[in-house]
Design a protein around this motif. Structure first.
Motif, PDB file in Angstrom:
ATOM      1  N   ILE A  18     -50.032 -23.895 -55.622  1.00  0.00           N
ATOM      2  CA  ILE A  18     -50.618 -24.186 -53.853  1.00  0.00           C
ATOM      3  C   ILE A  18     -49.615 -25.075 -53.217  1.00  0.00           C
ATOM      4  CG2 ILE A  18     -52.893 -24.979 -54.295  1.00  0.00           C
ATOM      5  CD1 ILE A  18     -52.380 -28.202 -54.236  1.00  0.00           C
ATOM      6  N   ASN A  19     -48.195 -25.679 -54.149  1.00  0.00           N
ATOM      7  CA  ASN A  19     -46.781 -25.721 -53.033  1.00  0.00           C
ATOM      8  C   ASN A  19     -46.277 -24.831 -53.301  1.00  0.00           C
ATOM      9  OD1 ASN A  19     -47.466 -28.771 -53.244  1.00  0.00           O
ATOM     10  ND2 ASN A  19     -46.190 -29.182 -55.031  1.00  0.00           N
TER      11      ASN A  19
ATOM     12  N   HIS B 205     -46.721 -21.290 -53.153  1.00  0.00           N
ATOM     13  CA  HIS B 205     -47.930 -20.239 -52.120  1.00  0.00           C
ATOM     14  C   HIS B 205     -47.424 -20.801 -50.592  1.00  0.00           C
ATOM     15  CE1 HIS B 205     -50.829 -18.483 -49.910  1.00  0.00           C
ATOM     16  NE2 HIS B 205     -50.917 -19.029 -49.159  1.00  0.00           N
ATOM     17  N   LYS B 206     -47.529 -22.456 -50.476  1.00  0.00           N
ATOM     18  CA  LYS B 206     -47.530 -23.070 -49.407  1.00  0.00           C
ATOM     19  C   LYS B 206     -45.649 -23.024 -48.769  1.00  0.00           C
ATOM     20  CE  LYS B 206     -47.658 -27.596 -46.413  1.00  0.00           C
ATOM     21  NZ  LYS B 206     -48.281 -26.627 -45.181  1.00  0.00           N
TER      22      LYS B 206
ATOM     23  N   HIS C 252     -49.870 -25.069 -42.692  1.00  0.00           N
ATOM     24  CA  HIS C 252     -50.583 -24.160 -43.541  1.00  0.00           C
ATOM     25  C   HIS C 252     -51.254 -24.601 -44.620  1.00  0.00           C
ATOM     26  CE1 HIS C 252     -51.823 -19.843 -45.041  1.00  0.00           C
ATOM     27  NE2 HIS C 252     -51.159 -20.871 -45.862  1.00  0.00           N
ATOM     28  N   ASP C 253     -52.500 -24.491 -44.430  1.00  0.00           N
ATOM     29  CA  ASP C 253     -53.427 -24.999 -45.988  1.00  0.00           C
ATOM     30  C   ASP C 253     -53.446 -26.282 -46.104  1.00  0.00           C
ATOM     31  OD1 ASP C 253     -54.113 -22.257 -46.191  1.00  0.00           O
ATOM     32  OD2 ASP C 253     -53.363 -22.411 -48.406  1.00  0.00           O
TER      33      ASP C 253
ATOM     34  N   LYS D  68     -55.991 -27.675 -48.311  1.00  0.00           N
ATOM     35  CA  LYS D  68     -56.147 -27.651 -50.419  1.00  0.00           C
ATOM     36  C   LYS D  68     -55.530 -29.033 -50.732  1.00  0.00           C
ATOM     37  CE  LYS D  68     -55.198 -22.530 -50.373  1.00  0.00           C
ATOM     38  NZ  LYS D  68     -54.248 -21.695 -51.186  1.00  0.00           N
TER      39      LYS D  68
ATOM     40  N   ASN E 227     -59.415 -23.848 -41.665  1.00  0.00           N
ATOM     41  CA  ASN E 227     -58.352 -22.738 -41.651  1.00  0.00           C
ATOM     42  C   ASN E 227     -58.276 -21.897 -40.895  1.00  0.00           C
ATOM     43  OD1 ASN E 227     -55.865 -24.517 -43.238  1.00  0.00           O
ATOM     44  ND2 ASN E 227     -58.295 -23.988 -44.311  1.00  0.00           N
TER      45      ASN E 227
ATOM     46  N   ASP F  60     -49.810 -15.179 -44.950  1.00  0.00           N
ATOM     47  CA  ASP F  60     -51.112 -16.280 -46.116  1.00  0.00           C
ATOM     48  C   ASP F  60     -51.102 -14.778 -47.034  1.00  0.00           C
ATOM     49  OD1 ASP F  60     -52.674 -18.049 -47.381  1.00  0.00           O
ATOM     50  OD2 ASP F  60     -54.345 -17.128 -46.805  1.00  0.00           O
TER      51      ASP F  60
END
Length: 179
Positions: A10-11, A13-14, A33-34, A37, A77, A111
């Motif tokens: 997730i890090n 991706h973010k 963003h996000d 999560k 989101n 995204d």
């Protein structure tokens, strides 16, 4: 190990989405963003169903019949077209996708690029986000507003045909004009 793997995913991706948002001029969206999560509702489910090659929400859905984490995520989101599903003002239409503001369509596009890169890794090509869209959301009919679908498909097709640099430059001009 699943906790660290999920956190890394997730890090990563973010970070990619943030970097892309900054490239096109959507600074606030890049920072925000996000963030959901990292909430317990999404994070712990992500750790439990983490595989590293696809969204843990899919595995949760397969295991339980639905994804509590996804329901939480899409409701918080605005870059997900599912956030914009509501009853139509035309009672004959029932529940339909509502038109998304351009800045969220762009974030949705970014995204999808970041998710494809995160899960495909070295196998990624600029055609992957379009193929992913066509295999899923592209088949939804009235669940995604026609204007939203057209914009998203335009950006995804441009990426597949012209590459990231040219597409991001185009979007940056689009952002300045319409967002």
């Amino acid at each position: 190990m699943k906790i660290l793997g999920h956190l890394h995913t997730i890090n990563h991706h973010k970070f990619l989405v943030m970097k892309y948002c900054f490239k096109v001029g959507l600074y606030k969206q890049g920072l925000l963003h996000d963030l959901s999560k990292y909430s317990p509702t999404e994070f712990f489910v992500g750790c439990k169903y983490y595989q590293g090659t696809r969204s843990p929400n899919n595995a949760e859905r397969e295991a339980t019949g639905y994804s509590k984490a996804w329901l939480h995520h899409k409701g918080r989101n605005k870059h997900h077209y599912e956030y914009w599903i509501d009853y139509s003002v035309d009672k004959e239409e029932g529940i339909t996708g509502q038109k998304m503001p351009a800045k969220y369509v762009i974030e949705m596009f970014l995204d999808r690029v970041a998710a494809s890169k995160t899960y495909k890794g070295a196998e990624y090509s600029d055609k992957d986000p379009l193929e992913y869209y066509e295999d899923g959301a592209g088949k939804l009919g009235n669940m995604i507003h026609p204007d939203t679908a057209a914009k998203l498909r335009f950006f995804l097709t441009m990426l597949a045909q012209k590459g990231e640099k040219e597409t991001f430059q185009y979007i940056k001009k689009f952002v300045k004009k319409y967002c």
